[in-house]
Design a protein around this motif. Structure first.
Motif, PDB file in Angstrom:
ATOM      1  N   VAL A 171      56.075  79.672  63.967  1.00  0.00           N
ATOM      2  CA  VAL A 171      57.371  79.592  63.280  1.00  0.00           C
ATOM      3  C   VAL A 171      58.046  78.270  63.650  1.00  0.00           C
ATOM      4  N   ALA A 172      58.046  77.970  64.947  1.00  0.00           N
ATOM      5  CA  ALA A 172      58.646  76.704  65.400  1.00  0.00           C
ATOM      6  C   ALA A 172      57.930  75.520  64.768  1.00  0.00           C
ATOM      7  N   ALA A 173      56.610  75.549  64.782  1.00  0.00           N
ATOM      8  CA  ALA A 173      55.836  74.432  64.225  1.00  0.00           C
ATOM      9  C   ALA A 173      56.101  74.269  62.734  1.00  0.00           C
ATOM     10  N   THR A 174      56.141  75.386  62.009  1.00  0.00           N
ATOM     11  CA  THR A 174      56.401  75.326  60.566  1.00  0.00           C
ATOM     12  C   THR A 174      57.767  74.708  60.305  1.00  0.00           C
ATOM     13  N   MET A 175      58.753  75.140  61.051  1.00  0.00           N
ATOM     14  CA  MET A 175      60.099  74.579  60.882  1.00  0.00           C
ATOM     15  C   MET A 175      60.133  73.111  61.307  1.00  0.00           C
ATOM     16  N   MET A 176      59.436  72.770  62.369  1.00  0.00           N
ATOM     17  CA  MET A 176      59.417  71.385  62.836  1.00  0.00           C
ATOM     18  C   MET A 176      58.798  70.476  61.774  1.00  0.00           C
ATOM     19  N   VAL A 177      57.733  70.944  61.149  1.00  0.00           N
ATOM     20  CA  VAL A 177      57.103  70.160  60.078  1.00  0.00           C
ATOM     21  C   VAL A 177      58.051  70.046  58.890  1.00  0.00           C
ATOM     22  N   SER A 178      58.725  71.143  58.563  1.00  0.00           N
ATOM     23  CA  SER A 178      59.676  71.123  57.461  1.00  0.00           C
ATOM     24  C   SER A 178      60.834  70.167  57.757  1.00  0.00           C
ATOM     25  N   ILE A 179      61.274  70.156  58.991  1.00  0.00           N
ATOM     26  CA  ILE A 179      62.313  69.205  59.404  1.00  0.00           C
ATOM     27  C   ILE A 179      61.767  67.787  59.269  1.00  0.00           C
TER      28      ILE A 179
END
Length: 191
Positions: free
Chosen positions: A154-162
Motif C-alpha cells: 500500500v505504501a509503495a503503491t501510494m509512493m509511486v502514485s505520489i
C-alpha cells in the motif's frame, strides 16, 4: 552527510551544488548549457568538466539529490524508537526532503526517463525500508498482526502514485504533503 560527486577542484564541487540548487528550484528541461553556464557564471567547458552533456548533468544532479535525501531521511529515524515512530519519522522525513523540490523539477524529472528512473528506484528502496520497519514492528508486537507485505505494498503503491504526480493532479497535494498524509494514515491503520 553525502558529499557531491568527486571533482578535481573545490570550484567544480561548488558549481555542482549551485547547479543542483537551480535544477531543484526551477527544473531543468528549459535550460540550455549556455543558460546554465550564464547562471553559474562559468564557461560551457567548465560544465563539461562536471559531466559530458546536459543530460549527464541532470542525471548526476538527480542521483546526488536522492543520495543526500536518503541520508537526511535515515538521520531522522531513531532505530531504538518504536516502529510506529520510525515509520512516521521516515515518511515525514521523505516529505521534508522533497519539500525543497519545485513542481517544475518534478514535471521535468517525470518527462526525462533517466532522471525518472532514479526517482522510481529511490521510491522502491523507500518502500522496502518501510516494509522492513513494519516487519520489525509486527515481530515485536508493536503493530497488530498486519500483513507487513500488504502494508508495505500500500505504501509503495501510494509512493509511486505520489512520484508520478497522480496525487498532486487529482488531490492537489504536493509530494511533501502527500508523504505526511501517507504516514498518518499508514501508522493509524496498524494499531
Amino acid at each position: 552527510m553525502v558529499t557531491p560527486p568527486h571533482f578535481a577542484t573545490p570550484r567544480q564541487s561548488e558549481l555542482f551544488g549551485e547547479l543542483l540548487d537551480v535544477f531543484l528550484a526551477e527544473g531543468f528541461a528549459h535550460l540550455t548549457l549556455d543558460a546554465i553556464a550564464a547562471r553559474l557564471r562559468c564557461s560551457k567547458s567548465t560544465l563539461y568538466t562536471l559531466a559530458g552533456s546536459k543530460e549527464q548533468l541532470v542525471v548526476a544532479a538527480t542521483v546526488h539529490f536522492f543520495k543526500r535525501a536518503t541520508a537526511q531521511v535515515e538521520a531522522h529515524v531513531d532505530p531504538s524508537a518504536p516502529a510506529r515512530d520510525q515509520v512516521s519519522a521516515y515518511l515525514a522525513a521523505v516529505g521534508d526532503a522533497l519539500s525543497v523540490v519545485s513542481d517544475q523539477f518534478m514535471r521535468d524529472l517525470d518527462a526525462f526517463a533517466p532522471a525518472r528512473a532514479v526517482y522510481e528506484r529511490n521510491t522502491q528502496i523507500a518502500a522496502a525500508r518501510v516494509k522492513e520497519i513494519i516487519d520489525a514492528g509486527v515481530a515485536a508486537g508493536e503493530f497488530r498482526g498486519v500483513h507487513a507485505a500488504f502494508a508495505a505494498e500500500v505504501a509503495a503503491t501510494m509512493m509511486v502514485s505520489i512520484q508520478r504526480g497522480d496525487i498532486q493532479a487529482s488531490l492537489g497535494l504536493d509530494d511533501a504533503s502527500a508523504y505526511r498524509e501517507l504516514s498518518a494514515m499508514l501508522t493509524a491503520g496498524m494499531d
